[in-house]
Enzyme design. Sequence first.
Site, PDB file in Angstrom:
ATOM      1  N   GLU A   1      67.111   3.676  -4.256  1.00  0.00           N
ATOM      2  CA  GLU A   1      67.900   4.891  -4.540  1.00  0.00           C
ATOM      3  C   GLU A   1      68.566   4.742  -5.917  1.00  0.00           C
ATOM      4  O   GLU A   1      69.008   3.647  -6.276  1.00  0.00           O
ATOM      5  CB  GLU A   1      68.994   5.006  -3.465  1.00  0.00           C
ATOM      6  CG  GLU A   1      70.021   6.107  -3.688  1.00  0.00           C
ATOM      7  CD  GLU A   1      71.218   6.002  -2.731  1.00  0.00           C
ATOM      8  OE1 GLU A   1      71.627   4.867  -2.379  1.00  0.00           O
ATOM      9  OE2 GLU A   1      71.746   7.062  -2.339  1.00  0.00           O
TER      10      GLU A   1
ATOM     11  N   ASN B   1      71.513   1.977  -1.726  1.00  0.00           N
ATOM     12  CA  ASN B   1      72.608   1.232  -2.373  1.00  0.00           C
ATOM     13  C   ASN B   1      73.682   1.116  -1.316  1.00  0.00           C
ATOM     14  O   ASN B   1      74.404   2.087  -1.042  1.00  0.00           O
ATOM     15  CB  ASN B   1      73.221   2.013  -3.540  1.00  0.00           C
ATOM     16  CG  ASN B   1      72.390   2.037  -4.801  1.00  0.00           C
ATOM     17  OD1 ASN B   1      72.663   1.343  -5.776  1.00  0.00           O
ATOM     18  ND2 ASN B   1      71.364   2.877  -4.802  1.00  0.00           N
TER      19      ASN B   1
ATOM     20  N   LYS C   1      68.303  14.012  -1.076  1.00  0.00           N
ATOM     21  CA  LYS C   1      69.069  13.358   0.008  1.00  0.00           C
ATOM     22  C   LYS C   1      69.899  14.369   0.799  1.00  0.00           C
ATOM     23  O   LYS C   1      70.689  15.127   0.225  1.00  0.00           O
ATOM     24  CB  LYS C   1      69.973  12.282  -0.597  1.00  0.00           C
ATOM     25  CG  LYS C   1      70.748  11.441   0.403  1.00  0.00           C
ATOM     26  CD  LYS C   1      71.502  10.338  -0.333  1.00  0.00           C
ATOM     27  CE  LYS C   1      72.262   9.415   0.577  1.00  0.00           C
ATOM     28  NZ  LYS C   1      72.965   8.345  -0.169  1.00  0.00           N
TER      29      LYS C   1
ATOM     30  N   GLU D   1      79.814  10.320  -3.328  1.00  0.00           N
ATOM     31  CA  GLU D   1      78.558  11.099  -3.300  1.00  0.00           C
ATOM     32  C   GLU D   1      78.803  12.568  -2.987  1.00  0.00           C
ATOM     33  O   GLU D   1      78.130  13.447  -3.524  1.00  0.00           O
ATOM     34  CB  GLU D   1      77.580  10.503  -2.290  1.00  0.00           C
ATOM     35  CG  GLU D   1      76.912   9.236  -2.784  1.00  0.00           C
ATOM     36  CD  GLU D   1      75.720   8.863  -1.940  1.00  0.00           C
ATOM     37  OE1 GLU D   1      74.739   9.617  -1.906  1.00  0.00           O
ATOM     38  OE2 GLU D   1      75.783   7.795  -1.306  1.00  0.00           O
TER      39      GLU D   1
ATOM     40  N   ASN E   1      70.783  13.983  -5.258  1.00  0.00           N
ATOM     41  CA  ASN E   1      70.384  12.572  -5.187  1.00  0.00           C
ATOM     42  C   ASN E   1      68.928  12.593  -4.702  1.00  0.00           C
ATOM     43  O   ASN E   1      68.667  12.858  -3.531  1.00  0.00           O
ATOM     44  CB  ASN E   1      71.305  11.837  -4.203  1.00  0.00           C
ATOM     45  CG  ASN E   1      71.057  10.345  -4.174  1.00  0.00           C
ATOM     46  OD1 ASN E   1      70.012   9.872  -4.598  1.00  0.00           O
ATOM     47  ND2 ASN E   1      72.025   9.606  -3.653  1.00  0.00           N
TER      48      ASN E   1
ATOM     49  N   CYS F   1      68.776   6.127   1.589  1.00  0.00           N
ATOM     50  CA  CYS F   1      69.941   5.340   1.991  1.00  0.00           C
ATOM     51  C   CYS F   1      70.578   5.765   3.305  1.00  0.00           C
ATOM     52  O   CYS F   1      70.086   5.441   4.364  1.00  0.00           O
ATOM     53  CB  CYS F   1      70.976   5.313   0.869  1.00  0.00           C
ATOM     54  SG  CYS F   1      72.185   4.002   1.158  1.00  0.00           S
TER      55      CYS F   1
HETATM   56  N1  CDV Z   1      74.267   5.126  -0.789  1.00  0.00           N
HETATM   57  C1  CDV Z   1      74.607   5.263   0.507  1.00  0.00           C
HETATM   58  O1  CDV Z   1      74.255   6.252   1.163  1.00  0.00           O
HETATM   59  N2  CDV Z   1      75.347   4.279   1.055  1.00  0.00           N
HETATM   60  C2  CDV Z   1      75.830   4.316   2.413  1.00  0.00           C
HETATM   61  C3  CDV Z   1      77.134   3.560   2.556  1.00  0.00           C
HETATM   62  C4  CDV Z   1      78.244   4.303   1.973  1.00  0.00           C
HETATM   63  C5  CDV Z   1      77.470   3.274   4.006  1.00  0.00           C
HETATM   64  C6  CDV Z   1      74.820   3.735   3.388  1.00  0.00           C
HETATM   65  O2  CDV Z   1      74.585   4.373   4.430  1.00  0.00           O
HETATM   66  O3  CDV Z   1      74.306   2.638   3.165  1.00  0.00           O
END
Ligand code: CDV
Length: 308
Positions: free
Chosen positions: A46, A193, A123, A142, A106, A168
């Site tokens: 990501e 991330n 996303k 975000e 994103n 993510c």
């Molecule tokens: N980049 C993300 O979406 N990170 C989230 C963190 C904030 C929990 C994740 O679900 O990994």
Amino acid sequence: MTQLVVGGAQMGAIQRADSRKAVIARMIALMEEAASRGVEMLVYPELALTTFFPRWYMEDAAEVDAWFEREMPGPQTAPLFEKARELGIAMTFGYAELTPEGRHFNTSILTNRKGEIVGKYRKIHLPGHVEYDTERAFQHLEKRYFEPGDLGFPVWRNEGVVMGMAICNDRRWPETFRCLGLQGVELVTIGYNTPSVNSQMSAEGLKERLFHSELSLQAGAYQNATYVAGIAKAGVEDGHPLMGGSIIVDPNGFVIARAETEEDELIVAPCDFSACAFGKSTIFDFARHRRIEHYGRITSQAGMVVEV
Ligand code: CDV
């Protein structure tokens, strides 16, 4: 039946001061290593082109927009596409997308082995908050910098395989995988991330976070009889640690490749997509076994309602 060698290009930390040019040189180095190991489909994380900027609170729109790409490929990312074309590697990577209408997403794109973009995903599950939060150990903005994706969860037949993308936090939601599973997905790619600690609960550290990530990726793979590649951006970015833990999971839910470091690291797994058929036609034959007459709440109600 289709077979592809899938690679996961985990990336180590990208500092705020690092240039796109330097990052793309690292991505190209990973791609060259991938080619030398026979990879045909390469998965990057990501927001692969920059530091994880949503940790920084910004008010100036121009400062925010500097983290976004206005075109893809653009002048800075073109060398990555050229290298992918030269090596015949399909790829997916995440980036911050600024549309001509001024919308912010994103985003991840998917290419074929000719370096042509065949798919785009924005996303949907955006974690975090909009305003500066004094209660958190660090920020996760975000919800401030992106709007929720507007493209749903599409799939594409790419290089003979039904592929879908998620990003993510999407991996923590079974709805993500099921929307893809219902379209016959055979490979789900997920860049992430993930901070190594929970900003709202310090007791949830690296061990717990790695466990939750694996649990989600393995469950999504097994319950939808699909390969899943979950690939991290890891390492310490300007003092903020991100976990590694990149894995490739087979359609039975077993981990078949795993990263060991928090650096730039390639993981590789040969994938035989005929292995998806058994689960899809037996225990997870959705047409025979799903009971949609009882699932209405899943789309009619977002939050928990306790009525007893
Ligand atoms: N980049 C993300 O979406 N990170 C989230 C963190 C904030 C929990 C994740 O679900 O990994």
